[in-house]
Write an enzyme that holds these catalytic residues in place. Sequence first.
Site, PDB file in Angstrom:
ATOM      1  N   ASP A 183       0.941  -1.017   0.032  1.00  0.00           N
ATOM      2  CA  ASP A 183       0.154   0.116   0.484  1.00  0.00           C
ATOM      3  C   ASP A 183       1.162   1.801  -0.082  1.00  0.00           C
ATOM      4  O   ASP A 183       2.031   1.098   0.364  1.00  0.00           O
ATOM      5  CB  ASP A 183      -0.999   0.315   0.687  1.00  0.00           C
ATOM      6  CG  ASP A 183      -2.076   1.054   0.597  1.00  0.00           C
ATOM      7  OD1 ASP A 183      -1.931   1.559   0.047  1.00  0.00           O
ATOM      8  OD2 ASP A 183      -3.294   1.229   1.765  1.00  0.00           O
TER       9      ASP A 183
HETATM   10  C1  NOJ Z   1      -3.817   4.029  -0.053  1.00  0.00           C
HETATM   11  C2  NOJ Z   1      -4.886   3.271   0.134  1.00  0.00           C
HETATM   12  O1  NOJ Z   1      -4.974   2.061   1.274  1.00  0.00           O
HETATM   13  C3  NOJ Z   1      -5.294   1.746  -1.078  1.00  0.00           C
HETATM   14  O2  NOJ Z   1      -5.917   1.716  -0.934  1.00  0.00           O
HETATM   15  C4  NOJ Z   1      -5.350   2.943  -2.165  1.00  0.00           C
HETATM   16  O3  NOJ Z   1      -5.667   2.459  -3.536  1.00  0.00           O
HETATM   17  C5  NOJ Z   1      -3.754   3.409  -2.507  1.00  0.00           C
HETATM   18  N1  NOJ Z   1      -3.680   4.331  -0.827  1.00  0.00           N
HETATM   19  C6  NOJ Z   1      -4.137   4.176  -3.264  1.00  0.00           C
HETATM   20  O4  NOJ Z   1      -4.382   5.368  -4.182  1.00  0.00           O
END
Ligand code: NOJ
Length: 756
Positions: A288
């Site tokens: 993430d």
């Molecule tokens: C953080 C989020 O937790 C995740 O779900 C997302 O896909 C990413 N950022 C990218 O935007």
Amino acid sequence: MKRILFIILLTTALASCTESKKNTECIDEKVDDIIAKMTLEEKIGQMVQLTSRWEMTGPAPAGEHMQGQLQAIKNGEVGSMLNVTGAEACFEAQKLAVENSRLKIPMIFGYDVMHGYQTMFPIPLAMSASWDTAVIRLASKIAAREASSAGLNWTFGPMVDISRDARWGRVMEGSGEDPYLGSVLAKAYIEGYQGNTLSSHESIAACAKHFAAYGFAIAGRDYNSVDISNNTLFNVVLPPFKACSDAGAATFMNSFNDLNGIPATANSFLLRDILKEKWEFKGFVVSDWGSIRELIDHGNAADKKEAALKAVIAGSDMDMEGDCYASSLKELVESGTVSETIIDDAVERILRVKFQLGLFDDPYKYCDTTREKAELLKAENLAASRDIARKSIVLLKNNNKLLPLKKSGQRIAVIGPLANDKDSPLGSWRAQAIRNSAVSLLEGVKAAVEDSSKITYALGANLTIGESRFHKMLQFNETDKSGFAEAITAAKNADVVLLAIGENCFQTAEGRSQVDIGLKGVQMELFRELYRANKNIVIVLMNGRPLVLNELDEKAPAILETWHLGSESGNAIADVLFGDYNPAGKLSMSFPRAVGQCPIYYNHLNTGRPSNTWGGVFWSHYTDEENSPLYPFGYGLSYTNFDYSPIKMSAKTMSSNGTIKASIDVKNTGNLDGEEIVQLYIQDVTASIVQPVRLLKAFNKIFLKAGETKTVEFTLSAKDLSFYSNDYKLILEPGTFNVFIGTNARDTQTSSFTVE
Ligand code: NOJ
């Protein structure tokens, strides 16, 4: 010309793969071929993902948002980008990679396409209330068609985190609290996004996230630690992820949380032992955002180098915006700390997905501006959104058949901060939705009635102060009641009031946890004033999480849960309000009576003291509130009524390798046709690891004409009656099983049988 040259060069390079071979073998051969040619820097480059400038309203010009990244892309040191959107911008970015890098490896472009790209569908929590795989498949298929026309080939979805805690703002992105419903819908998402084959230009790679247990953040606070048993991990958290892996999800994403002390991003038990070995997942795992670097903040790594080491060993293949792999992997490999075979495995996984998408055949296949223009917001997409939206609505209360309303002869006052809001219905993960583009409730109602001069509108009060935007902390209006007087007059002069209250869409999603899940600001005061003026109030709720609604439930005669429904919100709500569609949605999360009950869920254990058999206080309960939720899991009304007969079992016993049938007659006893979601739950009464009081194992959405009866039959086999042991083995234990069939997790018929 350059494009043709690229394709010829590549075809020659990869000509070794003959047509007689299976596609997968071919791909493996092609991947090996490229890896053999790659330098260590180029391999590590594939494991790096960079973002473009974050922009929710439209892509910035390529030149501008690529600043600082151009050289890395040209060097072949960037395998993927996120947040570049639009066919043209993606084309420009892709060109940098394939025209400049030595091996011309295309990048893969990811984006959060969670419930639509430009045509917005209901938020996932809402869509899960349809309990309808066709709904999920269609919404994600259209989202994939739109996104793929706009340069993208990878969505960071579905989010399949089970959560039992409405305080956690990200419950809006998931399918609720139940592992079975969550698994069935997770599979449908993968099928929708990825289609029959990833190589179609209309399919995009899916990403099951967040692996794992992110929805169990302690006290519902986003990014918080997770401390759960293996029992919960194996039986509640993992099933939807396994369903994604089984359905062929191309990628997985780590979660931010630590799980029982080990951050998920560096958790080799999750990533290697379970995902890549036990489930034989062949795709790749992306971290993430910055979650590899965050190993330092977790206290699991001293610096970026150690963070890279731990994450790569654990099985995280791509570093999203963490700058750990780019800065440290080379040194780690050259010093012998990380074996190059680990790098090769990650690169192989990433390249395989790129091949499956067909990016090596044509890196620009998603960058067709003509298709983009034709695809985005096309009428067919909006029509599907309207239908999906009405299927996501849940009727929570309808005393004296106040609903459906008549389309003529009634004076209707449409009131409330969300009544003419054209933005909140678009939801929080709104991708490239055009701001203020949703059909508001007021617009939908006006379009539905025969004489729109009978409709009056009053704001009543604002919910928030100032502009609501993705990144901003919301401020609620706690004081301004200057619009109350006009709203009260409108209510007095109406036959029925539609009061649209709930949550601004940016109250839910990432980083939006709340300790208070009631109605914010002056909304309850507005309700009380209007209720005094006119008792015929229909509450039209718009929100992204279960809310505490006790007072509304006590007083208001009708409550319609409409969530954040997407582009066609107002039209879909009007379809239900005026009876063009008979609501059939059922809650996928329990609605608590008090925030203090969270986490609250139907599939809890019985405990040693489940009831007050001897009087007094010494049993498992609260002294100031009931244990039960206000609205249970699976709950939702219809404009008609359904009657359930007793359950008939095909036998009293079942052998462990056999099957048993449970059937029930369901009768539509009302005057309207309608759909009912018939739910089957089981309970393993005595087990070595105690089992929940009931567990959803099957459901069937049926349509019944007024007066019609249908027999619904469910077949149960060992897999429905088994559970995972603490060492992750699926086991079935003989003994008594209770069977419950009914209209929600609370109101059911009961029978039982024995497994021998
Ligand atoms: C953080 C989020 O937790 C995740 O779900 C997302 O896909 C990413 N950022 C990218 O935007």
